[in-house]
Structure formats: structure tokens, C-alpha cells
Motif scaffolding. Structure first.
Motif, PDB file in Angstrom:
ATOM      1  N   LYS A 223      54.221  45.575  49.677  1.00  0.00           N
ATOM      2  CA  LYS A 223      53.567  45.273  47.942  1.00  0.00           C
ATOM      3  C   LYS A 223      52.401  45.551  48.033  1.00  0.00           C
ATOM      4  CE  LYS A 223      57.249  41.436  47.276  1.00  0.00           C
ATOM      5  NZ  LYS A 223      58.255  41.802  48.750  1.00  0.00           N
ATOM      6  N   ARG A 224      52.089  46.045  46.214  1.00  0.00           N
ATOM      7  CA  ARG A 224      51.260  45.998  46.296  1.00  0.00           C
ATOM      8  C   ARG A 224      50.243  44.395  45.867  1.00  0.00           C
ATOM      9  NH1 ARG A 224      50.845  52.242  42.625  1.00  0.00           N
ATOM     10  NH2 ARG A 224      51.693  52.980  44.054  1.00  0.00           N
ATOM     11  N   TYR A 225      49.578  44.078  46.171  1.00  0.00           N
ATOM     12  CA  TYR A 225      48.377  43.170  45.787  1.00  0.00           C
ATOM     13  C   TYR A 225      47.453  42.810  45.596  1.00  0.00           C
ATOM     14  CZ  TYR A 225      47.197  42.426  50.729  1.00  0.00           C
ATOM     15  OH  TYR A 225      45.729  42.534  51.835  1.00  0.00           O
ATOM     16  N   GLY A 226      46.795  43.701  45.546  1.00  0.00           N
ATOM     17  CA  GLY A 226      45.389  43.980  45.412  1.00  0.00           C
ATOM     18  C   GLY A 226      44.548  45.246  45.289  1.00  0.00           C
ATOM     19  N   THR A 227      43.237  45.262  45.404  1.00  0.00           N
ATOM     20  CA  THR A 227      42.858  47.031  45.144  1.00  0.00           C
ATOM     21  C   THR A 227      41.075  46.148  45.716  1.00  0.00           C
ATOM     22  OG1 THR A 227      42.026  46.342  42.949  1.00  0.00           O
ATOM     23  CG2 THR A 227      43.957  47.375  43.008  1.00  0.00           C
ATOM     24  N   VAL A 228      40.437  47.474  46.198  1.00  0.00           N
ATOM     25  CA  VAL A 228      39.163  47.562  46.741  1.00  0.00           C
ATOM     26  C   VAL A 228      38.732  49.668  45.898  1.00  0.00           C
ATOM     27  CG1 VAL A 228      37.296  48.332  48.087  1.00  0.00           C
ATOM     28  CG2 VAL A 228      39.832  46.632  48.619  1.00  0.00           C
ATOM     29  N   GLU A 229      37.556  48.672  45.006  1.00  0.00           N
ATOM     30  CA  GLU A 229      36.951  49.918  44.608  1.00  0.00           C
ATOM     31  C   GLU A 229      35.069  49.907  44.616  1.00  0.00           C
ATOM     32  OE1 GLU A 229      36.944  51.163  39.973  1.00  0.00           O
ATOM     33  OE2 GLU A 229      36.753  49.437  40.145  1.00  0.00           O
ATOM     34  N   ILE A 230      35.074  50.531  45.082  1.00  0.00           N
ATOM     35  CA  ILE A 230      32.897  51.055  45.588  1.00  0.00           C
ATOM     36  C   ILE A 230      32.909  52.074  44.049  1.00  0.00           C
ATOM     37  CG2 ILE A 230      31.787  51.437  47.161  1.00  0.00           C
ATOM     38  CD1 ILE A 230      33.599  51.381  49.069  1.00  0.00           C
ATOM     39  N   ASN A 231      31.336  51.097  43.156  1.00  0.00           N
ATOM     40  CA  ASN A 231      30.973  51.451  41.826  1.00  0.00           C
ATOM     41  C   ASN A 231      29.778  51.699  42.189  1.00  0.00           C
ATOM     42  OD1 ASN A 231      30.873  52.980  39.719  1.00  0.00           O
ATOM     43  ND2 ASN A 231      31.995  51.612  38.597  1.00  0.00           N
ATOM     44  N   HIS A 232      28.794  52.405  42.052  1.00  0.00           N
ATOM     45  CA  HIS A 232      27.116  51.924  41.895  1.00  0.00           C
ATOM     46  C   HIS A 232      27.091  51.484  42.888  1.00  0.00           C
ATOM     47  CE1 HIS A 232      27.289  54.959  38.326  1.00  0.00           C
ATOM     48  NE2 HIS A 232      28.251  53.613  37.591  1.00  0.00           N
ATOM     49  N   GLY A 233      27.330  51.303  44.185  1.00  0.00           N
ATOM     50  CA  GLY A 233      26.848  51.076  45.749  1.00  0.00           C
ATOM     51  C   GLY A 233      27.598  49.440  45.312  1.00  0.00           C
ATOM     52  N   LYS A 234      28.528  49.115  44.559  1.00  0.00           N
ATOM     53  CA  LYS A 234      28.707  47.581  44.710  1.00  0.00           C
ATOM     54  C   LYS A 234      30.875  47.644  45.427  1.00  0.00           C
ATOM     55  CE  LYS A 234      28.846  43.718  41.695  1.00  0.00           C
ATOM     56  NZ  LYS A 234      29.099  42.898  40.050  1.00  0.00           N
ATOM     57  N   ALA A 235      31.071  47.113  45.800  1.00  0.00           N
ATOM     58  CA  ALA A 235      32.001  46.674  46.057  1.00  0.00           C
ATOM     59  C   ALA A 235      33.066  45.881  45.510  1.00  0.00           C
ATOM     60  CB  ALA A 235      32.447  47.581  47.542  1.00  0.00           C
ATOM     61  N   THR A 236      33.729  46.091  45.315  1.00  0.00           N
ATOM     62  CA  THR A 236      34.651  44.586  44.742  1.00  0.00           C
ATOM     63  C   THR A 236      36.247  44.902  45.020  1.00  0.00           C
ATOM     64  OG1 THR A 236      33.653  44.313  41.948  1.00  0.00           O
ATOM     65  CG2 THR A 236      35.682  43.929  42.554  1.00  0.00           C
ATOM     66  N   VAL A 237      36.458  43.710  45.351  1.00  0.00           N
ATOM     67  CA  VAL A 237      37.750  43.419  46.121  1.00  0.00           C
ATOM     68  C   VAL A 237      38.537  42.281  45.215  1.00  0.00           C
ATOM     69  CG1 VAL A 237      39.359  42.930  47.517  1.00  0.00           C
ATOM     70  CG2 VAL A 237      37.461  43.467  48.393  1.00  0.00           C
ATOM     71  N   VAL A 238      39.365  42.780  44.421  1.00  0.00           N
ATOM     72  CA  VAL A 238      40.595  41.401  43.859  1.00  0.00           C
ATOM     73  C   VAL A 238      41.506  41.634  44.943  1.00  0.00           C
ATOM     74  CG1 VAL A 238      41.514  42.030  41.493  1.00  0.00           C
ATOM     75  CG2 VAL A 238      39.769  42.732  41.489  1.00  0.00           C
ATOM     76  N   LEU A 239      42.806  40.032  44.659  1.00  0.00           N
ATOM     77  CA  LEU A 239      43.582  39.721  44.632  1.00  0.00           C
ATOM     78  C   LEU A 239      44.002  39.462  44.313  1.00  0.00           C
ATOM     79  CD1 LEU A 239      42.068  38.373  48.337  1.00  0.00           C
ATOM     80  CD2 LEU A 239      42.809  40.658  48.330  1.00  0.00           C
ATOM     81  N   ILE A 240      45.667  39.794  43.943  1.00  0.00           N
ATOM     82  CA  ILE A 240      46.374  39.505  43.515  1.00  0.00           C
ATOM     83  C   ILE A 240      47.368  38.251  44.395  1.00  0.00           C
ATOM     84  CG2 ILE A 240      48.260  39.352  41.260  1.00  0.00           C
ATOM     85  CD1 ILE A 240      45.533  40.240  40.877  1.00  0.00           C
ATOM     86  N   LEU A 241      47.066  37.409  44.667  1.00  0.00           N
ATOM     87  CA  LEU A 241      47.762  35.978  45.526  1.00  0.00           C
ATOM     88  C   LEU A 241      49.755  36.249  45.166  1.00  0.00           C
ATOM     89  CD1 LEU A 241      45.391  35.848  46.622  1.00  0.00           C
ATOM     90  CD2 LEU A 241      46.024  33.006  46.569  1.00  0.00           C
ATOM     91  N   PRO A 242      49.926  35.986  44.108  1.00  0.00           N
ATOM     92  CA  PRO A 242      51.110  36.707  43.627  1.00  0.00           C
ATOM     93  C   PRO A 242      52.572  37.157  44.355  1.00  0.00           C
ATOM     94  CG  PRO A 242      50.483  35.434  42.104  1.00  0.00           C
ATOM     95  CD  PRO A 242      49.539  35.539  42.519  1.00  0.00           C
ATOM     96  N   LYS A 243      51.901  39.190  43.932  1.00  0.00           N
ATOM     97  CA  LYS A 243      51.836  39.755  44.842  1.00  0.00           C
ATOM     98  C   LYS A 243      52.292  39.990  45.509  1.00  0.00           C
ATOM     99  CE  LYS A 243      50.993  41.975  39.580  1.00  0.00           C
ATOM    100  NZ  LYS A 243      50.454  43.475  39.501  1.00  0.00           N
ATOM    101  N   PHE A 244      51.357  39.292  46.686  1.00  0.00           N
ATOM    102  CA  PHE A 244      51.674  39.452  48.403  1.00  0.00           C
ATOM    103  C   PHE A 244      53.157  38.756  49.048  1.00  0.00           C
ATOM    104  CE2 PHE A 244      51.652  38.516  52.561  1.00  0.00           C
ATOM    105  CZ  PHE A 244      50.753  39.341  53.239  1.00  0.00           C
ATOM    106  N   ILE A 245      53.800  38.100  48.062  1.00  0.00           N
ATOM    107  CA  ILE A 245      55.399  37.407  48.613  1.00  0.00           C
ATOM    108  C   ILE A 245      56.414  37.259  47.463  1.00  0.00           C
ATOM    109  CG2 ILE A 245      54.053  35.319  49.710  1.00  0.00           C
ATOM    110  CD1 ILE A 245      54.285  33.666  47.370  1.00  0.00           C
ATOM    111  N   ARG A 246      55.934  38.186  45.849  1.00  0.00           N
ATOM    112  CA  ARG A 246      56.805  38.095  45.313  1.00  0.00           C
ATOM    113  C   ARG A 246      56.837  39.860  44.561  1.00  0.00           C
ATOM    114  NH1 ARG A 246      55.760  32.835  44.613  1.00  0.00           N
ATOM    115  NH2 ARG A 246      53.934  32.994  43.539  1.00  0.00           N
ATOM    116  N   GLU A 247      57.772  40.200  43.306  1.00  0.00           N
ATOM    117  CA  GLU A 247      57.587  41.447  42.980  1.00  0.00           C
ATOM    118  C   GLU A 247      56.348  41.723  41.548  1.00  0.00           C
ATOM    119  OE1 GLU A 247      58.769  43.941  44.014  1.00  0.00           O
ATOM    120  OE2 GLU A 247      59.643  43.155  46.003  1.00  0.00           O
ATOM    121  N   ASN A 248      56.067  40.116  40.812  1.00  0.00           N
ATOM    122  CA  ASN A 248      54.943  40.368  40.221  1.00  0.00           C
ATOM    123  C   ASN A 248      54.609  38.513  39.832  1.00  0.00           C
ATOM    124  OD1 ASN A 248      57.139  38.287  38.620  1.00  0.00           O
ATOM    125  ND2 ASN A 248      58.249  40.376  38.041  1.00  0.00           N
TER     126      ASN A 248
END
Length: 326
Positions: A45-70
Motif C-alpha cells: 500500500k502506497r501511504y506516503g511520499t518523500v520529496e527533496i526540492n531545493h535542499g528541502k525535504a518534505t514527507v507526506v503521510l496519508i495514514l488511511p492508505k497504510f491500512i485501506r485501499e483509499n
């Protein structure tokens, strides 16, 4: 604005939950650019993303998607048993990406929402129209996204409303059914989502300096977020804004009835004020009492609602969402 008060949360009745958590990763040294990289758990299950842009790292976690399809259903207190798993999985994956486990994280934004079917005969566009009007500020406009009406292609309806309270939160209310169906996901009709994205000063007031993964991804923090959603929605939005706006509409409609001596003319001239047929009913009732005639407001408003397609059950929908906040 209502006075600050202690908000009681009846946990077993609370239907609100969290969705997206946005963290900033503070890393000593140079960071190489990284396009959006998915975080995928052992179940695929895809539940988040990591992105590094202009030296800044951002992590986004979509908690429902860790355990469910949407994320139709938010991450609720019942789901809090998964928080430790989410923390461990996320930190292990970040360690591989950054090459170290010594990462400092800081929460930047948290989305809390309720997704609920509109009540009775309400439609989502009418509910969004009321929210947009009631929460309009002199200092800034709300954002409204409109599209073709589902009932008539020659008419438009509101699909999304975005309301900002700078430095505190952003309210996004929209047609969740439409969004899901565009993604090819079958869902029931009439799903309304009301998101409150908490930022800056709201986060600081709730958590102070405790803003890391370990601080935020806990049951206690989840309870604080659900309680804050209730406070904002029930008191800042409904009590401070919506109820006052509805009362103003009743007064203005009453004034129009006194001027025109004709409900039909008032409906034609002041239709924008009739955000729910109940508003017109209250104005008619007051007007009929002033004229010392029988109170036929309930009967009359039903006839006008059918004949002129007036909004209905809009207030009921917001009342039911309020009750769902625990």
C-alpha cells in the motif's frame, strides 16, 4: 467569536479522523534533489511520499492508505493501533533514503476531516453555497470551483469551496463522490467531505515544540486533533458564522416581505438569501404573526420549495455533521 472553552470529545461518537500529515525533514549537510518517491508498506500500500526540492525535504503521510485501499474513510481512533507500525515503517524507509536514522522532523500541516452523506433531500452544491457565504470575510475572497450540474448540463453547481484563516487553518469542503468516481472508484451518492487543514499557530497551540514523528503519531495527539476539529467546526464555523448568517438572512427576508407584501416577489428578488427553505419558513412565520394572520408558514414554504426548487435539508446536513464530531 465565542469564548475559548474546554471542548469535551465523546470518543465513541467521533466520526472525524486524520488524512494527510506533512512533515519537514531537517538534515545537516547537502541534500541531493529527489523527485517524489513513494513510501510503500509490506502489504504493497502506497501511504506516503518523500520529496527533496531545493535542499528541502518534505514527507507526506496519508495514514488511511497504510491500512485501506483509499482515503474515503479517515484515520480514526479505532485505527490508532497502527500508529507504531506506521512510525517504524516510515522511519526505516527514510533511513534508507537519507542514509541515516538521525533525522529531525517537524510537522507543518495536518488534515482532519469528516466524510458524510448529505442529509434528507440536500444536495452538496447547496451545502457548499451556504458555507461559502457564511464564512466569507471582508479581507479575502473564498475560492469556489464550479462544474456542470449533474441534473442539468445547462446549469452549474459548486463542487469545491476553500476558505482560509491565515496562519491557523484552511477549510476545504467538496464533493467526495465526484472526486472518487473520477478516479474510477465506486462510491455512494452525496458524499460530502469537510477538511480542516491545521497549520502554524494551530499546531503550535496544540503541540508546542513537540512536533516530530514520535510526538505527532500517537493516540494522544490524535485525540487532540479530533477535539480541535470539533472546536473549529462546531464553534468557530457553526456557532460563530453559520448561525449568525442564517439569522441575518431571516431578518433580511422579513424586511423584504414587509416591503413587497408578497412571498413570491420576495423569493424572486431575494433568492440568494434562501440558502435553505427553513430560512424562508422562519421569515414567513414572523411576517404572518406581524400581520395577525394564521401561521401557515410550514404549509406555504413546502409549496414554494417545490414550485421554485428551493434548497432544503442544508441546515440539517450541517447539524448532522456537527453531531458526528463527538
Amino acid at each position: 467569536m465565542t469564548k475559548k472553552k474546554s471542548i469535551r470529545l465523546i470518543k465513541k461518537n467521533a466520526k472525524q479522523g486524520t488524512d494527510a500529515y506533512t512533515f519537514e525533514i531537517i538534515f545537516e549537510g547537502d541534500l541531493k534533489e529527489l523527485s517524489k518517491h513513494n513510501l510503500i508498506n509490506e502489504q504493497g500500500k502506497r501511504y506516503g511520499t518523500v520529496e527533496i526540492n531545493h535542499g528541502k525535504a518534505t514527507v507526506v503521510l496519508i495514514l488511511p492508505k497504510f491500512i485501506r485501499e483509499n482515503n474515503i474513510q479517515p484515520f480514526t481512533l479505532i485505527d490508532s493501533i497502527y500508529l507504531d507500525l506506521i512510525k517504524d515503517d516510515c522511519e526505516q524507509q527514510l533511513k534508507k533514503i537519507f542514509g541515516t536514522s538521525n533525522l529531525e522532523s517537524k510537522i507543518k500541516a495536518i488534515e482532519v476531516n469528516i466524510t458524510k452523506r448529505v442529509s434528507g433531500n440536500a444536495n452538496i452544491s447547496d451545502v457548499l453555497d451556504l458555507l461559502s457565504k457564511a464564512l466569507l470575510l471582508k479581507e479575502q475572497d473564498n475560492l469556489k470551483y464550479v462544474g456542470q450540474s449533474k441534473k442539468c448540463r445547462l446549469k452549474e453547481e459548486i463542487h469545491t469551496v476553500i476558505i482560509k484563516r491565515p496562519h491557523y487553518y484552511l477549510v476545504k469542503a467538496y464533493d467526495k463522490t465526484e472526486q472518487m468516481r473520477k478516479l474510477g472508484i465506486k462510491v455512494s451518492d452525496g458524499l460530502l467531505r469537510i477538511e480542516i487543514i491545521m497549520i502554524e499557530r494551530t499546531i503550535e497551540r496544540l503541540f508546542g515544540s513537540k512536533t516530530t514523528f514520535q510526538d505527532i503519531l500517537t493516540k494522544d495527539s490524535l485525540v487532540s486533533l479530533l477535539r480541535e476539529y470539533k472546536r473549529i467546526f462546531c464553534y468557530e464555523i457553526i456557532e460563530d458564522k453559520v448561525k449568525k448568517y442564517l439569522n441575518s438572512c431571516v431578518i433580511l427576508l422579513l424586511e423584504s416581505l414587509c416591503d413587497t407584501e408578497s412571498p413570491i416577489e420576495t423569493i424572486a428578488v431575494e433568492r440568494d438569501l434562501i440558502v435553505d427553505k427553513e430560512v424562508l419558513r422562519k421569515a414567513l412565520r414572523k411576517w404572518q404573526r406581524m400581520r395577525n394572520v394564521s401561521d401557515n408558514s410550514s404549509r406555504d414554504v413546502e409549496l414554494y420549495a417545490k414550485k421554485y426548487f428551493l434548497p432544503e435539508d442544508v441546515v440539517l446536513t450541517l447539524h448532522d455533521i456537527k453531531d458526528s464530531c463527538g
